[in-house]
Structures are given as structure tokens and as C-alpha cells.
Design an enzyme around this catalytic site. Structure first.
Site, short mmCIF file in Angstrom:
data_model
loop_
_atom_site.label_atom_id
_atom_site.label_comp_id
_atom_site.label_asym_id
_atom_site.label_seq_id
_atom_site.Cartn_x
_atom_site.Cartn_y
_atom_site.Cartn_z
N ILE A 108 1.07 -1.25 -0.03
CA ILE A 108 0.14 -0.13 0.09
C ILE A 108 0.96 1.21 -0.03
O ILE A 108 1.93 1.23 0.72
CB ILE A 108 -0.76 0.07 1.11
CG1 ILE A 108 -2.08 1.11 0.97
CG2 ILE A 108 -0.14 0.01 2.55
CD1 ILE A 108 -3.14 1.05 2.13
N ILE A 139 5.13 -1.11 2.90
CA ILE A 139 4.55 0.29 2.58
C ILE A 139 5.34 0.62 1.61
O ILE A 139 6.48 0.81 1.42
CB ILE A 139 5.12 1.09 3.82
CG1 ILE A 139 4.33 0.68 5.11
CG2 ILE A 139 4.56 2.49 3.72
CD1 ILE A 139 2.93 0.44 5.26
N LYS A 140 4.73 1.40 0.52
CA LYS A 140 5.23 1.98 -0.87
C LYS A 140 5.56 3.43 -0.66
O LYS A 140 4.97 4.05 -0.04
CB LYS A 140 4.45 1.69 -1.83
CG LYS A 140 4.03 0.23 -2.45
CD LYS A 140 3.33 0.18 -3.72
CE LYS A 140 3.87 0.64 -5.06
NZ LYS A 140 2.97 0.40 -5.97
N ILE A 141 7.05 3.56 -0.90
CA ILE A 141 7.70 4.89 -0.72
C ILE A 141 8.16 5.28 -1.99
O ILE A 141 8.94 4.52 -2.27
CB ILE A 141 8.54 4.99 0.43
CG1 ILE A 141 7.80 4.71 1.93
CG2 ILE A 141 9.38 6.35 0.45
CD1 ILE A 141 8.83 4.75 3.00
#
Length: 392
Positions: A108, A139-141
């Protein structure tokens, strides 16, 4: 029948789905892909969520509850999307357990409007991590300049990260440095490195789309002969850098402490040009320890007619470098190409996020008007029961 997806997995490529929706979850479609098509991961992004929420009434019962509670649109979006991702994490948990925590991951993305704000990105990543509360979450960064220190800081907290929107080789090297620094800090902070995962999402087809547009404008025979070659060359040279970094003594020290490699993930692997073979970004990027996240259509296309070579990457580095040299010789500025792609990538996800907010705002208003209609609770309970069944 030939199990082409099984052969692809055996060659070292983890097959992930580049899509997520409530319908896919409630129908059991995601679980079928996991059980029948060697699927071991899922990625999402603001564009995917905007489409999912605009196309289905599966969200109506939850929207009505949120409207009754008077939840604002920002919180509503987070609750809707994290609900889906939590559910997907549970569906993919068997793949996570079977792989020792390497696969079975669901991603996400942090709010893309924070792409140039380090501290807010770190805070958002932490909030998503505890809100979803699943060990197989990513976690998408984004790999922006502000995103790089956020990647390190997030990993240092023991949070698994999918680094997204990587287009250039130099930025990819910076991403791997951010990963190593993050794990070193996580170790110093007392975290179990074996529980932390990461992938680096290197975008593929968008590179060809931008470069091909420039080659067409140049118009010479030499330029046109280079169409459809830049993206694969770029990804292959990224894999060369990956092998160098993860063959280093620095990495070995982390591996000895239980760390998993940050695998290169090939993203945007559906072909945008109908003249190109529809599975070329899968066939030409087969290498051990990689991930290929595909739309479902590409997964089925590869299952039907994909060709598997044990390794279509590591023997091609010199050819890839020649492609870069040839592109520069005909006048393609690759530095400008990747700068444009990063800027547009962030802008597109920002636009999708705004579209998502607008759509949810409209749906909340409509749900508030119909909140008194009978059957709302029953429908909500039925959806909750469906999720419980999928999580079992």
C-alpha cells in the site's frame, strides 16, 4: 499442458499481481490466482484504488457506515483502502509462511502528495503499518530525493518497504544505499532483520513509452531501429548493479544477521505499444531473485504463450550498454528521460489520489442520503462474513 508460470517461478521470478479490489477479494479471485497461478504477491497504487472504488458497489455498506459516523474523506479513504489491503494480506499469508517471509506480500502506498516531504512520509508509513497490522505488508515509498531518507528511517523502525517509481540507474543505486543504511539502523535498534522485507520497483514500459516518443520525433532510420529497446536495457543494467551490491561484504554482514535481500521488482510490465509482444517485459527480464508484478491480463497471456529462458538478463549487459550508447548517439538525453518520468510518475499518482478523494467524497454524500434504507446492516454483515471466510 505446459505450466509456463510454474517454469517462470522455478527460474527465480516471483509472480505478483498489479491490482487489488474489493470484488477480487470477495469473489475469491485473488485466492484462486494464488492457488492456481503461482501468485505470491500483490501491489496496489492510488490509480488502482481509484478505479476499484469507482467500479463496484462492494464498498457501499462501508461507505454508509462511514457516512453515518461523519468521517471525513481523508479518513474514509484510509479506512477503505486499508480494509482491502489487510484482507489481501490474509489471503496471501500462506505464500508468506511458505517462503519464510520473503513473498506473500501486499503493498500500500503512502499519500503521493507527500512525495517531497520526508518526515510526513515516515509518519504516514508508520501509521499505515500499525493500522493494517500484518507482518506481510509492504509500505510503498517513492524513490524521490525526499523519499530516500524516508526509506532509511522507515526500515530503521522495522517496517517493510516497497520502494516505488524508480527509473534511473543512479537513483536505483541510491535506493540500495538507503536500504542498507536502513537495515544497519534497524539492527542497531534491536529489530529482527529476518522480519523486514523490501523490494525496489524499477519501472519498465514507461521508459520505452517516453524514449520511443523521442525516437519517433528524431525520425531517422537509426533512431527508429532503437524503439522498444531502452526499457529492457535499463532494467538489465539495474540487475547488474543489484548483483554488485548484494555481493558485497557490507551486505554479507547484514545477511549473516538474518536479513533478506531487497529484490528488484519489475513494475509497469504490460506493453503499451500493440506492436510489441505482449509478454516481452516478462520474457526478457527473467533472472534469479526478481519479482515481476503484472496486470492479470499479462499473467494469463504469459500462461498461454510465454517463453521461459533460465536467465535472460545476466548475459546481456554489454548489449544493454550498447543500447544506451546508441540512444545517446542519435540524440536521446537519457538523464532528461528519467527526470521527466519521475516527475510525471508522482504527478499521475497525485492526480489519481485526488480522483480517489473526489470519488469517495461523492459516495459519502450519496451514502448519507440513503443511510436510512433497510438492509444496510445485513449487507455489511454479509461482507464481513465473506472476509472472515477468506481470512480463515
Amino acid at each position: 499442458m505446459t505450466d509456463r508460470l510454474g517454469e517462470l517461478s522455478a527460474a527465480g521470478v516471483a509472480i505478483w499481481l498489479d491490482d487489488l479490489s474489493r470484488v477480487r477479494l470477495s469473489s475469491g479471485g485473488l485466492d484462486r490466482l494464488r492457488r492456481e497461478n503461482h501468485l505470491v504477491g500483490v501491489t496496489s497504487n492510488p490509480t488502482i484504488f481509484a478505479k476499484a472504488l469507482s467500479d463496484a458497489d462492494e464498498y457501499n455498506w462501508q461507505l454508509k457506515d462511514l457516512a453515518i459516523r461523519g468521517v471525513d474523506v481523508e479518513e474514509a479513504v484510509r479506512l477503505l483502502t486499508t480494509y482491502d489491503v489487510r484482507w489481501a494480506c490474509d489471503v496471501m499469508r500462506p505464500a508468506y509462511d511458505a517462503s519464510g517471509g520473503v513473498d506473500g506480500r501486499v503493498s500500500i502506498e503512502v499519500d503521493p502528495r507527500l512525495a517531497h516531504e520526508t518526515e510526513k512520509t515516515v509518519a504516514e508509513a508508520g501509521a499505515l503499518w500499525w493500522l493494517i497490522d500484518r507482518p506481510n505488508l509492504f509500505i510503498k515509498i517513492p524513490a524521490t530525493e525526499a523519499g530516500l531518507p524516508a526509506i532509511t528511517a522507515t526500515l530503521a523502525q522495522g517496517i517493510s518497504v516497497n520502494v516505488t517509481l524508480i527509473f534511473s540507474l543512479d537513483r536505483y543505486s541510491q535506493v540500495m544505499e538507503a536500504f542498507l543504511a536502513g537495515l544497519e539502523q534497524a539492527k542497531a535498534n534491536g529489530h529482527d532483520l529476518s522480519k523486514i522485507g523490501s523490494v525496489a520497483s524499477f519501472f519498465v514500459s514507461r521508459v520505452d513509452s517516453e524514449v520511443d516518443k523521442r525516437l519517433e520525433k528524431i525520425g531517422s532510420a537509426e533512431a527508429k531501429a532503437l524503439r522498444g529497446k531502452a526499457a529492457i536495457a535499463n532494467a538489465r543494467l539495474a540487475y547488474e548493479r543489484y548483483c554488485e551490491v548484494f555481493g558485497s561484504d557490507r551486505w554479507q554482514a547484514l545477511a549473516d544477521a538474518g536479513a533478506h535481500r531487497q529484490r528488484p521488482l519489475w513494475a509497469s510490465t504490460s506493453t503499451k505499444n500493440p506492436d510489441y509482444r505482449d509478454v516481452m517485459y516478462v520474457e526478457e527480464l527473467i533472472a534469479p531473485g526478481t519479482v515481476n508484478t503484472m496486470p492479470e491480463a499479462t499473467i494469463h497471456a504469459f500462461a498461454d504463450h510465454g517463453e521461459v529462458r533460465p536467465d535472460s538478463v545476466t548475459g546481456c549487459y554489454d548489449d544493454a550498454r550498447k543500447v544506451f550508447t546508441d540512444l545517446e548517439s542519435v540524440g536521446v538525453d537519457l538523464t532528461d528521460v528519467v527526470a521527466v518520468l519521475e516527475r510525471e510518475g508522482v504527478e499521475k499518482f497525485e492526480a489519481s489520489w485526488v480522483e480517489l478523494l473526489d470519488g469517495v467524497q461523492k459516495s459519502l454524500a450519496e451514502a448519507a442520503q440513503g443511510a436510512g434504507q433497510p438492509g444496510r446492516a445485513a449487507k455489511g454483515n454479509a461482507r464481513a462474513a465473506a472476509q472472515a471466510g477468506g481470512n480463515a
